[in-house]
Design an enzyme around this catalytic site. Structure first.
Site, PDB file in Angstrom:
ATOM      1  N   SER A  47       2.459   5.649  13.204  1.00 22.06           N
ATOM      2  CA  SER A  47       3.171   5.465  11.719  1.00 22.06           C
ATOM      3  C   SER A  47       4.789   4.660  12.510  1.00 22.06           C
ATOM      4  O   SER A  47       4.881   4.684  13.468  1.00 22.06           O
ATOM      5  CB  SER A  47       3.763   6.848  11.271  1.00 22.06           C
ATOM      6  OG  SER A  47       2.542   7.739  11.097  1.00 22.06           O
TER       7      SER A  47
HETATM    8  N1  SAH Z   1       0.809  11.211  14.038  1.00 27.31           N
HETATM    9  C1  SAH Z   1       0.120   9.924  14.281  1.00 27.31           C
HETATM   10  C2  SAH Z   1      -0.283   8.967  13.262  1.00 27.31           C
HETATM   11  C3  SAH Z   1      -1.611   9.328  12.938  1.00 27.31           C
HETATM   12  S1  SAH Z   1      -2.378   8.362  11.816  1.00 27.31           S
HETATM   13  C4  SAH Z   1       0.994   9.031  15.414  1.00 27.31           C
HETATM   14  O1  SAH Z   1       2.149   9.407  15.536  1.00 27.31           O
HETATM   15  O2  SAH Z   1       0.536   8.314  15.989  1.00 27.31           O
HETATM   16  C5  SAH Z   1      -3.475   9.812  11.067  1.00 27.31           C
HETATM   17  C6  SAH Z   1      -4.270  10.516  12.158  1.00 27.31           C
HETATM   18  O3  SAH Z   1      -4.685  11.716  11.400  1.00 27.31           O
HETATM   19  C7  SAH Z   1      -5.620   9.742  12.492  1.00 27.31           C
HETATM   20  O4  SAH Z   1      -5.447   9.797  13.859  1.00 27.31           O
HETATM   21  C8  SAH Z   1      -6.774  10.354  11.674  1.00 27.31           C
HETATM   22  O5  SAH Z   1      -7.678  10.425  12.471  1.00 27.31           O
HETATM   23  C9  SAH Z   1      -6.075  11.937  11.600  1.00 27.31           C
HETATM   24  N2  SAH Z   1      -6.600  12.651  10.806  1.00 27.31           N
HETATM   25  C10 SAH Z   1      -7.358  12.259   9.327  1.00 27.31           C
HETATM   26  N3  SAH Z   1      -7.770  13.402   8.591  1.00 27.31           N
HETATM   27  C11 SAH Z   1      -7.795  14.420   9.647  1.00 27.31           C
HETATM   28  C12 SAH Z   1      -7.764  15.710   9.574  1.00 27.31           C
HETATM   29  N4  SAH Z   1      -8.616  16.441   8.473  1.00 27.31           N
HETATM   30  N5  SAH Z   1      -7.660  16.722  10.668  1.00 27.31           N
HETATM   31  C13 SAH Z   1      -7.239  16.034  11.576  1.00 27.31           C
HETATM   32  N6  SAH Z   1      -6.748  14.872  11.835  1.00 27.31           N
HETATM   33  C14 SAH Z   1      -6.914  14.085  10.866  1.00 27.31           C
END
Ligand code: SAH
Length: 212
Positions: A62
């Site tokens: 993000s």
């Molecule tokens: N917080 C992260 C941003 C991640 S983007 C950072 O700082 O880099 C969102 C993430 O959520 C992705 O990696 C995706 O694989 C994960 N995601 C999506 N659905 C999910 C679920 N149901 N449970 C766990 N992770 C999930």
């Protein structure tokens, strides 16, 4: 362009101040976490620009202003236990770990979870645990949480998550459509929940039982 990493990180924090982040604890946390360690080598020169960046598997880290805004909305206390859903690179978890007692972060993609776990350990974070699982149902075995942050977009607020908040606990989650969402904050007050909206955001979708 040739500014050193610490100088670029300080510049990012000044920028966050200018765009309205006022919580000094959040600004200090953003100043402490080396974002360049959470982005792929090829994007390291862009690590302190205010953009999301690709981290592989179609996912993104993000943008810093969104991480700061969410962290500010969560009002993370030093004794708080935090659940993050969507560890991705581990960057948001690291920012939370600067502020909280303990951070549980979950990720559905094993490769990303492994990367986040390694990075956080190398940076010396001892109060974060990374787990591979579908976080849409929360993590009942570790509940309740003072803060729950969903780092992916959901069509609606998953019931299971609000039920895993402590009294006064905060859930921050982007709710809306696939391409555009609104940041929603839910605070638990006894058996009822106080909901407020905090501007637009664009996240990758939450995938799973209560996701898209
Ligand atoms: N917080 C992260 C941003 C991640 S983007 C950072 O700082 O880099 C969102 C993430 O959520 C992705 O990696 C995706 O694989 C994960 N995601 C999506 N659905 C999910 C679920 N149901 N449970 C766990 N992770 C999930």
């Amino acid at each position: 362009m040739s500014a050193t990493v610490p100088a670029r990180r300080r510049a990012l924090v000044e920028y966050l101040r200018e765009i309205g982040v006022i919580d000094e604890r959040v600004l200090s946390a953003m100043a402490a976490v080396p974002r360049e360690a959470f982005v792929p080598q090829t994007f390291r020169h862009q690590a302190y620009d205010d953009y999301p960046l690709e981290i592989g598997e179609g996912q993104t880290i993000s943008q810093p202003s969104v991480v700061a805004r969410i962290t500010e909305l969560a009002e993370v206390g030093a004794r708080d236990r935090v659940l993050e859903i969507g560890a991705g690179s581990g960057y948001q978890a690291a920012v939370l770990a600067q502020l909280a007692r303990f951070v549980f972060t979950v990720e559905r993609l094993p490769r990303l979870a492994e990367g986040a776990r390694t990075r956080l350990a190398e940076l010396g974070y001892r109060n974060v645990s990374v787990q591979v699982m579908d976080g849409t149902l929360g993590w009942r075995a570790q509940a309740p949480f003072d803060v729950i942050i969903v780092s992916a977009a959901a069509p609606a607020i998953p019931r299971a998550l609000v039920e895993q908040l402590t009294e006064g606990g905060r859930l921050i989650i982007p709710i809306g459509e696939l391409r555009r969402q609104e940041l929603v904050r839910v605070v638990r007050r006894g058996e009822s929940y106080e909901e407020s909206r905090h501007g637009s955001a664009t996240f990758v979708p939450l995938v799973g039982r209560e996701g898209f």
